[in-house]
Design a protein around this motif. Structure first.
Motif, PDB file in Angstrom:
ATOM      1  N   PRO A 116      62.438  52.832  76.557  1.00  0.00           N
ATOM      2  CA  PRO A 116      61.920  54.049  77.188  1.00  0.00           C
ATOM      3  C   PRO A 116      62.985  55.102  77.440  1.00  0.00           C
ATOM      4  O   PRO A 116      62.717  56.310  77.323  1.00  0.00           O
ATOM      5  N   ARG A 117      64.195  54.668  77.738  1.00  0.00           N
ATOM      6  CA  ARG A 117      65.267  55.640  77.966  1.00  0.00           C
ATOM      7  C   ARG A 117      65.651  56.346  76.664  1.00  0.00           C
ATOM      8  O   ARG A 117      65.940  57.553  76.664  1.00  0.00           O
ATOM      9  N   LEU A 118      65.674  55.609  75.559  1.00  0.00           N
ATOM     10  CA  LEU A 118      65.961  56.238  74.270  1.00  0.00           C
ATOM     11  C   LEU A 118      64.859  57.213  73.877  1.00  0.00           C
ATOM     12  O   LEU A 118      65.140  58.312  73.378  1.00  0.00           O
ATOM     13  N   LEU A 119      63.611  56.832  74.084  1.00  0.00           N
ATOM     14  CA  LEU A 119      62.506  57.735  73.757  1.00  0.00           C
ATOM     15  C   LEU A 119      62.587  59.023  74.565  1.00  0.00           C
ATOM     16  O   LEU A 119      62.341  60.116  74.045  1.00  0.00           O
ATOM     17  N   GLU A 120      62.958  58.902  75.816  1.00  0.00           N
ATOM     18  CA  GLU A 120      63.077  60.078  76.679  1.00  0.00           C
ATOM     19  C   GLU A 120      64.217  60.990  76.248  1.00  0.00           C
ATOM     20  O   GLU A 120      64.136  62.213  76.390  1.00  0.00           O
ATOM     21  N   ALA A 121      65.277  60.394  75.689  1.00  0.00           N
ATOM     22  CA  ALA A 121      66.473  61.161  75.338  1.00  0.00           C
ATOM     23  C   ALA A 121      66.456  61.708  73.923  1.00  0.00           C
ATOM     24  O   ALA A 121      67.388  62.432  73.536  1.00  0.00           O
ATOM     25  N   ALA A 122      65.440  61.395  73.122  1.00  0.00           N
ATOM     26  CA  ALA A 122      65.438  61.759  71.702  1.00  0.00           C
ATOM     27  C   ALA A 122      65.677  63.248  71.498  1.00  0.00           C
ATOM     28  O   ALA A 122      65.125  64.092  72.185  1.00  0.00           O
ATOM     29  N   SER A 125      65.413  65.908  66.208  1.00  0.00           N
ATOM     30  CA  SER A 125      65.148  65.137  64.990  1.00  0.00           C
ATOM     31  C   SER A 125      64.452  63.815  65.279  1.00  0.00           C
ATOM     32  O   SER A 125      64.014  63.132  64.364  1.00  0.00           O
ATOM     33  N   GLY A 126      64.377  63.430  66.565  1.00  0.00           N
ATOM     34  CA  GLY A 126      63.847  62.126  66.936  1.00  0.00           C
ATOM     35  C   GLY A 126      64.909  61.068  67.123  1.00  0.00           C
ATOM     36  O   GLY A 126      64.607  59.955  67.541  1.00  0.00           O
ATOM     37  N   LEU A 127      66.156  61.393  66.826  1.00  0.00           N
ATOM     38  CA  LEU A 127      67.261  60.446  66.963  1.00  0.00           C
ATOM     39  C   LEU A 127      67.761  60.388  68.402  1.00  0.00           C
ATOM     40  O   LEU A 127      67.836  61.415  69.088  1.00  0.00           O
ATOM     41  N   ALA A 128      68.130  59.196  68.843  1.00  0.00           N
ATOM     42  CA  ALA A 128      68.798  59.030  70.131  1.00  0.00           C
ATOM     43  C   ALA A 128      69.707  57.817  70.051  1.00  0.00           C
ATOM     44  O   ALA A 128      69.389  56.832  69.380  1.00  0.00           O
ATOM     45  N   LEU A 129      70.839  57.897  70.727  1.00  0.00           N
ATOM     46  CA  LEU A 129      71.745  56.770  70.866  1.00  0.00           C
ATOM     47  C   LEU A 129      71.930  56.461  72.341  1.00  0.00           C
ATOM     48  O   LEU A 129      71.886  57.356  73.186  1.00  0.00           O
ATOM     49  N   ALA A 130      72.149  55.194  72.638  1.00  0.00           N
ATOM     50  CA  ALA A 130      72.562  54.822  73.977  1.00  0.00           C
ATOM     51  C   ALA A 130      74.023  55.224  74.164  1.00  0.00           C
ATOM     52  O   ALA A 130      74.784  55.372  73.206  1.00  0.00           O
ATOM     53  N   ALA A 131      74.408  55.396  75.423  1.00  0.00           N
ATOM     54  CA  ALA A 131      75.790  55.748  75.745  1.00  0.00           C
ATOM     55  C   ALA A 131      76.097  55.242  77.144  1.00  0.00           C
ATOM     56  O   ALA A 131      75.188  54.922  77.921  1.00  0.00           O
ATOM     57  N   THR A 132      77.385  55.145  77.447  1.00  0.00           N
ATOM     58  CA  THR A 132      77.811  54.799  78.797  1.00  0.00           C
ATOM     59  C   THR A 132      78.749  55.886  79.312  1.00  0.00           C
ATOM     60  O   THR A 132      79.385  56.607  78.534  1.00  0.00           O
ATOM     61  N   THR A 143      75.363  51.193  67.873  1.00  0.00           N
ATOM     62  CA  THR A 143      74.432  50.196  67.332  1.00  0.00           C
ATOM     63  C   THR A 143      73.170  50.080  68.173  1.00  0.00           C
ATOM     64  O   THR A 143      72.307  49.254  67.872  1.00  0.00           O
ATOM     65  N   PHE A 144      73.050  50.922  69.200  1.00  0.00           N
ATOM     66  CA  PHE A 144      71.846  50.949  70.032  1.00  0.00           C
ATOM     67  C   PHE A 144      71.220  52.323  69.902  1.00  0.00           C
ATOM     68  O   PHE A 144      71.717  53.297  70.476  1.00  0.00           O
ATOM     69  N   GLY A 145      70.152  52.418  69.124  1.00  0.00           N
ATOM     70  CA  GLY A 145      69.595  53.731  68.867  1.00  0.00           C
ATOM     71  C   GLY A 145      68.117  53.719  68.565  1.00  0.00           C
ATOM     72  O   GLY A 145      67.510  52.678  68.293  1.00  0.00           O
ATOM     73  N   ALA A 174      71.530  66.422  65.467  1.00  0.00           N
ATOM     74  CA  ALA A 174      71.285  66.755  66.877  1.00  0.00           C
ATOM     75  C   ALA A 174      70.785  65.547  67.666  1.00  0.00           C
ATOM     76  O   ALA A 174      69.728  65.574  68.304  1.00  0.00           O
ATOM     77  N   VAL A 175      71.561  64.475  67.625  1.00  0.00           N
ATOM     78  CA  VAL A 175      71.168  63.235  68.282  1.00  0.00           C
ATOM     79  C   VAL A 175      71.190  63.407  69.792  1.00  0.00           C
ATOM     80  O   VAL A 175      72.063  64.064  70.357  1.00  0.00           O
ATOM     81  N   GLY A 176      70.194  62.836  70.481  1.00  0.00           N
ATOM     82  CA  GLY A 176      70.186  62.797  71.931  1.00  0.00           C
ATOM     83  C   GLY A 176      70.914  61.560  72.436  1.00  0.00           C
ATOM     84  O   GLY A 176      71.083  60.587  71.698  1.00  0.00           O
ATOM     85  N   LEU A 177      71.337  61.579  73.695  1.00  0.00           N
ATOM     86  CA  LEU A 177      72.045  60.453  74.293  1.00  0.00           C
ATOM     87  C   LEU A 177      71.330  59.987  75.552  1.00  0.00           C
ATOM     88  O   LEU A 177      70.994  60.793  76.422  1.00  0.00           O
TER      89      LEU A 177
END
Length: 204
Positions: A116-122, A125-132, A143-145, A174-177
Motif C-alpha cells: 500500500p505504501r508503494l501504491l500511494e507513492a507511485a 509512470s506508475g513506478l515506485a521504489l521503497a526507500a529509507t 529491489t523493492f518496487g 519519474a519514479v516515486g519513493l
C-alpha cells in the motif's frame, strides 16, 4: 484498489556466501529463528498481493516445495535484478495484471505495509521504489518496487542496450519513493554474508 502480483527476487549467485556459476547458493534457504529467509518473505509479502512468483535461475525443481511459479531471467549473463523484474512483468502481463511488486529473497523483515505504501507513492509512470531515511539522506531500496507492466518493453530495450543498475532505469521514468523509517531497525536489512546472517538471527 490495484491488486498487484508479487515477485520474490532470488536470481543472484550469492557470491558473498560462496556462490559460483558451478556451485549456486540459495540464500533464501538460509534460516533465521528456525524459518528460512524466503519463507519469511512469503509470509510478509503474500498477504499484500494477489499471487506470488519466484524469480530464480538454475534448476527450478529445487523450489517445488514452495508451490510458486519459478520465472528465470529472460536475459542471459546474470545482468542483475532488472532481468528478474522483466521476467515478472512479462508473467504478470500474460495474466492480465498491470503491476508487480518485488522483494528480495534475503530480507526477512520487510514491511507488512510495503504494497500500500508503494501504491500511494507511485510516480506519473506508475513506478515506485521503497526507500529509507537516515538523517537528511534518503536511500532508495532498488529491489523493492512497484513496476507497471506497461513499461516492460522499455525495460527490455534498456537491458539490451546494457543498462544494469536499477536506478539508472527508474530515474528515466519519474519514479516515486515510499520512505520507511529505520527505527528500531532497517526493515530492508538483507543477508549477504555469514556475519549478516548472525546479525539477522539476533534481530529476530
Amino acid at each position: 484498489m490495484i491488486q498487484p502480483h508479487g515477485l520474490i527476487l532470488a536470481g543472484g549467485k550469492a557470491t558473498r556466501m560462496g556462490g559460483t556459476d558451478a556451485n549456486r547458493v540459495d540464500k533464501g534457504r538460509l534460516t533465521v529463528g528456525g524459518t528460512s529467509l524466503i519463507a519469511r518473505v512469503m509470509t510478509r509479502l503474500g498477504p499484500q498481493v494477489d499471487r506470488l512468483a519466484l524469480n530464480a535461475n538454475g534448476d527450478p525443481a529445487r523450489w517445488d516445495d514452495l508451490g510458486l511459479p519459478v520465472l528465470p531471467d529472460s536475459v542471459q549473463g546474470h545482468p542483475g535484478p532488472l532481468a528478474g523484474v522483466l521476467a515478472g512483468l512479462d508473467w504478470a502481463a500474460s495474466l492480465g495484471c498491470s503491476y508487480i511488486v518485488t522483494a528480495a529473497a534475503d530480507t526477512p523483515f520487510l514491511p507488512p505495509d510495503l504494497v500500500p505504501r508503494l501504491l500511494e507513492a507511485a510516480g506519473p509512470s506508475g513506478l515506485a521504489l521503497a526507500a529509507t531515511r537516515e538523517g537528511d539522506r534518503i536511500w532508495p531500496q532498488p529491489t523493492f518496487g512497484l513496476w507497471p507492466t506497461g513499461l516492460r518493453d522499455d525495460l527490455r530495450e534498456a537491458l539490451a542496450q546494457g543498462t544494469r543498475k536499477v536506478l539508472h532505469w527508474t530515474d528515466r521514468h519519474a519514479v516515486g519513493l515510499a520512505v520507511f523509517p529505520t527505527d528500531p531497525f532497517d526493515p530492508f536489512f538483507n543477508v549477504n554474508t555469514p556475519e549478516e546472517l548472525a546479525q539477522a538471527e539476533a534481530m529476530a
